[in-house]
Scaffold this motif. Structure first.
Motif, short mmCIF file in Angstrom:
data_model
loop_
_atom_site.label_atom_id
_atom_site.label_comp_id
_atom_site.label_asym_id
_atom_site.label_seq_id
_atom_site.Cartn_x
_atom_site.Cartn_y
_atom_site.Cartn_z
N THR A 94 111.51 108.68 -36.45
CA THR A 94 110.34 109.79 -35.98
C THR A 94 110.60 109.63 -33.95
N PRO A 95 110.16 111.29 -33.90
CA PRO A 95 110.66 110.63 -31.88
C PRO A 95 109.06 110.51 -31.84
N ASP A 96 108.04 109.82 -32.53
CA ASP A 96 106.59 109.14 -32.37
C ASP A 96 106.28 108.92 -31.15
N PRO A 97 107.16 107.29 -30.91
CA PRO A 97 106.88 106.35 -29.70
C PRO A 97 107.24 106.77 -28.83
N HIS A 98 108.77 107.97 -28.35
CA HIS A 98 109.46 108.13 -27.03
C HIS A 98 108.07 109.07 -27.00
N ARG A 99 107.91 110.19 -27.26
CA ARG A 99 107.27 111.37 -27.36
C ARG A 99 106.10 110.88 -26.91
N THR A 100 104.94 110.14 -27.82
CA THR A 100 103.31 110.02 -26.91
C THR A 100 104.01 109.10 -25.74
N MET A 101 104.56 108.56 -25.68
CA MET A 101 104.49 107.67 -24.83
C MET A 101 104.66 108.45 -23.34
N GLY A 102 105.59 109.80 -23.39
CA GLY A 102 105.61 110.52 -22.73
C GLY A 102 104.80 111.39 -21.98
N GLU A 103 104.79 112.09 -23.19
CA GLU A 103 102.88 112.49 -22.77
C GLU A 103 102.03 112.10 -22.46
N ARG A 104 101.91 110.90 -22.33
CA ARG A 104 100.63 109.78 -22.27
C ARG A 104 100.50 109.61 -20.77
N PRO A 113 93.31 117.46 -37.32
CA PRO A 113 93.30 116.97 -35.94
C PRO A 113 93.75 117.42 -34.94
N SER A 114 94.58 115.88 -36.10
CA SER A 114 96.03 116.17 -35.02
C SER A 114 96.80 116.34 -33.46
N ALA A 115 96.52 114.67 -32.72
CA ALA A 115 97.85 115.82 -31.91
C ALA A 115 99.39 116.31 -32.74
N LYS A 116 99.51 115.26 -32.86
CA LYS A 116 101.07 116.23 -34.46
C LYS A 116 100.85 114.69 -35.19
N VAL A 135 94.26 124.57 -46.32
CA VAL A 135 94.02 123.61 -44.97
C VAL A 135 94.47 124.50 -43.75
N ALA A 136 94.11 123.85 -42.52
CA ALA A 136 94.50 123.55 -41.04
C ALA A 136 94.87 122.80 -40.81
N GLY A 137 96.09 122.79 -40.40
CA GLY A 137 96.50 121.32 -39.50
C GLY A 137 97.87 121.71 -38.17
N PRO A 138 98.33 120.56 -37.27
CA PRO A 138 98.52 121.06 -36.01
C PRO A 138 99.56 121.79 -35.54
#
Length: 395
Positions: A75-85, A293-296, A313-316
């Motif tokens: 998934t893009p998660d670790p790279h995307r999270t690091m870039g955004e943070r 309410p997750s960031a993604k 339901v309501a999601g990001p």
């Protein structure tokens, strides 16, 4: 588990539950996993890991030692999270920037290593068709011809009613409406109000603190109620403690918020699904809306389970939820990138008529039944596993 399935638990050092201790625990995890995979009747042809961390690296090591093929869900998660943070987008998960940077770099390293080592790449379906994934893993573009890549549909197991579900549901209602806020339950003034429910591990990416802040900013603590389910029943990890402290600080300024918000520790999955069905069918209580309410969310299986239970339901807006939720049709999409934007959307959901919420909930349940069964996902994965031995060279 069924007669053809085993559930084997891997002994781990006590601190291994904390992701920060992963590198130290990796050797022990790999040793124990190798031992378990060598048990008579438990020797697998394919080992599949789904999370980019040291535990998955240990499992990959064990798979190689055992002669099994290795599949990894990328998934893009670790790279995307690091870039955004570290570009200052969103909120940092802790107050120590250097620690956050080290943790993010290590997860990126783990994800890259797992993607390189695997024999089969599994991607999660999403609205962008994998384009974002390939921007974070450009080496996979070059390697796609050398190994199979599959994107099976995500799915959840069907809920099977059991004797005692009704009694358990009644216990949940008494627990929820029999307290004065906090873990004991909501104050009596919350009964009959619209209830927002969220379920997930206590973690900055899940943004329970942002949800609480937005709920208070919109003034919804005076006319709705909020139930957070997740986290350890005891002190938990350092990350969980920090999240609890943030939420407690938000609540400390307003007694009304403390009385209309309940925080429950994590429940077993089946109990969560009983709780959701109970709230979906409760008579005389306010309509319950499940919010994520997750960031993604890479996909959002918990959102699917809430839809299956009959909750609106309501999601990001970011991540995989828009792949199956059409805003206002079978669910709602939340702008979770900003507290003020989230507050505005929650305020809208707080006054959406019950009849409209019921229509959306019915459409959401139909979506899950028609498109997201775990049987369909398992069938496609099994086919991909079988093809590995026949068509693909071992890496």
């Amino acid at each position: 588990m069924g007669p053809e399935h085993w559930l084997l638990r891997i002994p781990v050092p006590g601190a291994a539950a904390d992701p920060g201790s992963g590198p130290e625990a990796r050797a022990a995890l790999a040793w124990w996993t190798t031992r378990l995979l060598a048990l008579e009747g438990a020797r697998p042809g394919v080992v599949h890991a789904r999370f980019a961390d040291d535990a998955s690296l240990a499992v990959a090591d064990a798979a190689r030692r055992s002669g099994a093929r290795f599949a990894f869900t990328v998934t893009p998660d670790p790279h995307r999270t690091m870039g955004e943070r570290h570009r200052g987008v969103g909120k940092a998960p802790c107050t120590e920037p250097a620690a956050a940077l080290r943790a993010d770099l290590h997860r990126v390293f783990a994800a890259d290593l797992l993607a390189e080592r695997c024999d089969l790449l599994v991607t999660i379906p999403g609205p962008e068709g994998g384009r974002e994934l390939m921007t974070h893993y450009p080496h996979l573009v070059r390697a796609r011809g050398a190994r199979p890549v599959v994107s099976p549909p995500e799915g959840i197991p069907p809920f099977v009613p059991a004797d005692g579900d009704g009694d358990l549901g009644e216990q949940f209602l008494r627990r929820l409406f029999g307290g004065a806020g906090g873990e004991g339950g909501l104050g009596p003034e919350a009964r009959g109000r619209r209830l927002f429910l969220t379920v997930g591990r206590l973690h900055p990416v899940k943004q329970q603190d942002r949800l609480v802040e937005a709920w208070i900013e919109a003034g919804l603590h005076h006319r709705t109620a909020l139930l957070l389910v997740g986290g350890s029943a005891r002190s938990g990890t350092a990350v969980e403690r920090e999240m609890r402290e943030r939420i407690a600080k938000l609540l400390s300024a307003d007694p009304a918020a403390r009385r209309t918000l309940a925080c429950w520790p994590a429940l077993p999955n089946r109990q969560v699904r009983v709780l959701e069905r109970t709230l979906a069918g409760a008579r005389g209580e306010g309509t319950c809306v499940y919010v994520c309410p997750s960031a993604k969310e890479e996909f959002g299986l918990a959102v699917l389970e809430a839809m299956d239970a009959g909750l609106p339901v309501a999601g990001p807006q970011r991540g995989g939820v828009p792949h199956y939720v059409e805003d206002g049709v079978n669910g709602f999409l939340l702008p979770t990138h900003s507290t003020s934007a989230l507050a505005g959307r929650l305020a809208e959901l707080a006054v959406t008529p019950p009849q409209a919420l019921a229509r959306v909930a019915a459409a959401g349940a139909a979506t899950v039944r028609e498109r997201y069964s775990v049987a369909g996902m398992a069938s496609e994965l099994a086919h991909a596993y079988e093809r590995l031995d026949v068509e693909s060279p071992r890496r």
